[in-house]
Write a protein that holds these residues in place. Sequence first.
Motif, mmCIF file in Angstrom:
data_model
loop_
_atom_site.group_PDB
_atom_site.id
_atom_site.type_symbol
_atom_site.label_atom_id
_atom_site.label_comp_id
_atom_site.label_asym_id
_atom_site.label_seq_id
_atom_site.Cartn_x
_atom_site.Cartn_y
_atom_site.Cartn_z
ATOM 1 N N TYR A 17 -0.114 -1.014 8.143
ATOM 2 C CA TYR A 17 1.183 -0.943 7.487
ATOM 3 C C TYR A 17 2.193 -1.826 8.217
ATOM 4 O O TYR A 17 2.342 -1.748 9.442
ATOM 5 C CB TYR A 17 1.696 0.503 7.461
ATOM 6 C CG TYR A 17 0.856 1.420 6.610
ATOM 7 C CD1 TYR A 17 0.808 1.270 5.226
ATOM 8 C CD2 TYR A 17 0.095 2.430 7.192
ATOM 9 C CE1 TYR A 17 0.030 2.110 4.432
ATOM 10 C CE2 TYR A 17 -0.675 3.281 6.417
ATOM 11 C CZ TYR A 17 -0.709 3.116 5.034
ATOM 12 O OH TYR A 17 -1.480 3.938 4.255
ATOM 13 N N GLY A 71 7.077 -5.419 3.971
ATOM 14 C CA GLY A 71 6.790 -6.413 2.948
ATOM 15 C C GLY A 71 7.832 -7.506 2.908
ATOM 16 O O GLY A 71 8.569 -7.728 3.890
ATOM 17 N N GLU A 119 4.177 -1.969 3.514
ATOM 18 C CA GLU A 119 3.053 -2.249 2.631
ATOM 19 C C GLU A 119 1.761 -2.199 3.424
ATOM 20 O O GLU A 119 1.753 -2.517 4.620
ATOM 21 C CB GLU A 119 3.199 -3.637 1.984
ATOM 22 C CG GLU A 119 4.406 -3.766 1.069
ATOM 23 C CD GLU A 119 4.519 -5.149 0.452
ATOM 24 O OE1 GLU A 119 3.706 -6.035 0.840
ATOM 25 O OE2 GLU A 119 5.387 -5.352 -0.402
ATOM 26 N N PRO A 146 -0.313 2.575 -1.232
ATOM 27 C CA PRO A 146 1.088 2.169 -1.193
ATOM 28 C C PRO A 146 1.691 2.483 0.169
ATOM 29 O O PRO A 146 0.980 2.874 1.105
ATOM 30 C CB PRO A 146 1.720 3.043 -2.290
ATOM 31 C CG PRO A 146 0.860 4.258 -2.344
ATOM 32 C CD PRO A 146 -0.537 3.791 -2.025
ATOM 33 N N SER A 147 2.994 2.334 0.290
ATOM 34 C CA SER A 147 3.705 2.684 1.514
ATOM 35 C C SER A 147 3.430 4.134 1.891
ATOM 36 O O SER A 147 3.257 4.991 1.011
ATOM 37 C CB SER A 147 5.207 2.499 1.295
ATOM 38 O OG SER A 147 5.955 3.147 2.304
#
Length: 312
Positions: A212, A215, A222, A229-230
Amino acid sequence: MFSHRPALSSTLALLGGATLMAPLAAQADALEQQRQDLEGFQVIAHRGASGHAPEHTWPAYDQALAMGADYLELDVHMSADGRLVAIHDTTLDRTTEGQGPVKERSLDELKTLDAGSWFNEAHPEHADDAYAGAEILTLDEVIDRYGQDVRYYIETKSPKDYPELQDALVSKLEAEGLVQSGSVVIQSFSQTSLKEVHDLNPDIPLVQLLWYSPGEDGQTLEEWTGVTPSPADITDADFQAIADYADGVGPNYLYDGQPVIDADFIDQAHANGLLVHVYTINEKDQMRQLLDWGVDGLFTNFPDRLKDVREE
């Protein structure tokens, strides 16, 4: 956990035959023991005790085991002549005096390289003259040295570069009895790679690695391969999609010094039957925080530090 994994007991029931029952039962017991152990806390030696010795060398592996690591973590690439070798980077430049992609060198060429001297230069506080001249190791050599006495946590690296890697790896592990003895976990950032391994042998515990980072807006996190997803937006369905083929997730804890996951992320993964093994944690305060949050294992370059924290 692991309720989504096929049990070997069903295989036993189908096969029958007195000569098959005992060895298959022993395999089932070994795999079940591994799964039980995984539900406890696991010390995963990241590239061996790579804070103390050159990563993926005998000194790093031997020290990790002496420090009580539960798993030796290995990154696996392939040489130009199809041999599985333990090295992290796709290129030789950082950890040897060689240059260019690993995949462009034969094993004989890789064996001529010094994979230890760089460590003495980079980490003088841990330098040892004995590290100079350390060789790049093959997976065969590692297994020959430690056999089923050690558990291995193997990452499939750059699977797009090595389409045959998954089949070669699983075949080797099966031939050495390491799957049946409950001695191996396979991890990857590549969902495709893990699904292929799952299809080849569904008894191998698998861990989906996650990275992670912010973005394009510089704020919203992201996952770099798009597997989830996050963390702020992850749903049970996202975790369940991973649980269809894997036993756990391996997220990073920090990006640029700031946490990207929290206790809620870990609790939600657990609620969906997934283990959480976090990488790469070398500071004691971070180890304590993640232990408080209930992680199932930590990757660390310093297994001795983690052992000390757990004994506090």
